[in-house]
Enzyme design. Sequence first.
Site, PDB file in Angstrom:
ATOM      1  N   GLY A  47     -11.907  -9.071  23.846  1.00 28.19           N
ATOM      2  CA  GLY A  47     -11.737  -7.642  24.055  1.00 28.19           C
ATOM      3  C   GLY A  47     -12.508  -6.868  23.004  1.00 28.19           C
ATOM      4  N   GLN A  52     -14.879   0.274  17.673  1.00 28.13           N
ATOM      5  CA  GLN A  52     -15.484  -0.858  16.961  1.00 28.13           C
ATOM      6  C   GLN A  52     -17.010  -0.792  16.978  1.00 28.13           C
ATOM      7  OE1 GLN A  52     -12.819  -3.922  19.011  1.00 28.13           O
ATOM      8  NE2 GLN A  52     -13.159  -4.870  17.027  1.00 28.13           N
ATOM      9  N   CYS A 100     -10.067 -10.697  15.210  1.00 29.66           N
ATOM     10  CA  CYS A 100     -10.671  -9.418  15.602  1.00 29.66           C
ATOM     11  C   CYS A 100     -12.144  -9.460  15.223  1.00 29.66           C
ATOM     12  CB  CYS A 100      -9.962  -8.282  14.870  1.00 29.66           C
ATOM     13  SG  CYS A 100     -10.610  -6.649  15.263  1.00 29.66           S
ATOM     14  N   LEU A 101     -12.985  -8.969  16.114  1.00 29.37           N
ATOM     15  CA  LEU A 101     -14.423  -8.980  15.830  1.00 29.37           C
ATOM     16  C   LEU A 101     -14.773  -8.091  14.634  1.00 29.37           C
ATOM     17  CD1 LEU A 101     -15.834  -8.894  19.477  1.00 29.37           C
ATOM     18  CD2 LEU A 101     -15.705 -10.865  17.947  1.00 29.37           C
ATOM     19  N   HIS A 142      -3.393  -5.113  21.174  1.00 26.07           N
ATOM     20  CA  HIS A 142      -4.379  -5.208  20.090  1.00 26.07           C
ATOM     21  C   HIS A 142      -5.495  -4.181  20.291  1.00 26.07           C
ATOM     22  CE1 HIS A 142      -6.992  -7.654  17.233  1.00 26.07           C
ATOM     23  NE2 HIS A 142      -7.860  -6.843  17.810  1.00 26.07           N
ATOM     24  N   GLU A 143      -6.058  -4.138  21.503  1.00 26.21           N
ATOM     25  CA  GLU A 143      -7.195  -3.234  21.745  1.00 26.21           C
ATOM     26  C   GLU A 143      -6.769  -1.771  21.664  1.00 26.21           C
ATOM     27  OE1 GLU A 143      -9.974  -4.459  21.480  1.00 26.21           O
ATOM     28  OE2 GLU A 143      -9.434  -6.547  21.837  1.00 26.21           O
ATOM     29  N   HIS A 146      -6.604  -0.210  18.241  1.00 31.40           N
ATOM     30  CA  HIS A 146      -7.871   0.255  17.666  1.00 31.40           C
ATOM     31  C   HIS A 146      -8.086   1.750  17.930  1.00 31.40           C
ATOM     32  CE1 HIS A 146      -9.873  -3.335  16.130  1.00 31.40           C
ATOM     33  NE2 HIS A 146      -9.580  -4.008  17.221  1.00 31.40           N
TER      34      HIS A 146
HETATM   35 NI    NI Z   1      -9.830  -6.102  17.344  1.00 29.42          NI
END
Ligand code: NI
Length: 176
Positions: A47, A52, A100-101, A142-143, A146
């Site tokens: 995701g 981000q 997480c990226l 999670h997404e 953000h």
């Molecule tokens: Ni993330």
Amino acid sequence: MTTKTILRMGDPRLLDTSEVVGDLPNAEIDQLIVDMLDTMDANDGAGLAAPQIGIFKRVVVFGVDQNARYPDTDNVPLTILINPEIEILAQDVEESWEGCLSIPGMRGLVPRYTKIRYKGVDQTGEVIDRTVEGFHAIVVQHECDHLDGILYPMRIPDMSYFGFEEELSQPTEEQE
Ligand code: NI
């Protein structure tokens, strides 16, 4: 294919609250989604949220193909979700390992609600309204975090369970 630079934890912009998206369809949002999907794929993510890649709009993308990269998780359909709202359907919470990226190489044990309903629209304005559990529910929480400037380490109750993937003995989960 356009792969965007992913902001990393410590960049103060990741703590910002993203703005609601207005009229759809919208060429700017369509391009944002292409960039987000390319960037998610290029980084093997499950995701990605618009902030981000430095765009502070309430847009997230996610999806996991059970047969491809993540054989051990539930199938989560590839979804483009704009202006999401989450309703918690059960107070039950379960902990699982998240990545997480924006926090490459690290993992943490994060509690999330096990059953949620989420609503929003896709890039054409079509309504999305789903009740989900398990990994699907975790990815969405999670997404969407953000979009409110929340990164998963902020939700870890016991920092003993946060560290570098290479050092942790636990099995790893997906990058979100
Ligand atoms: Ni993330």
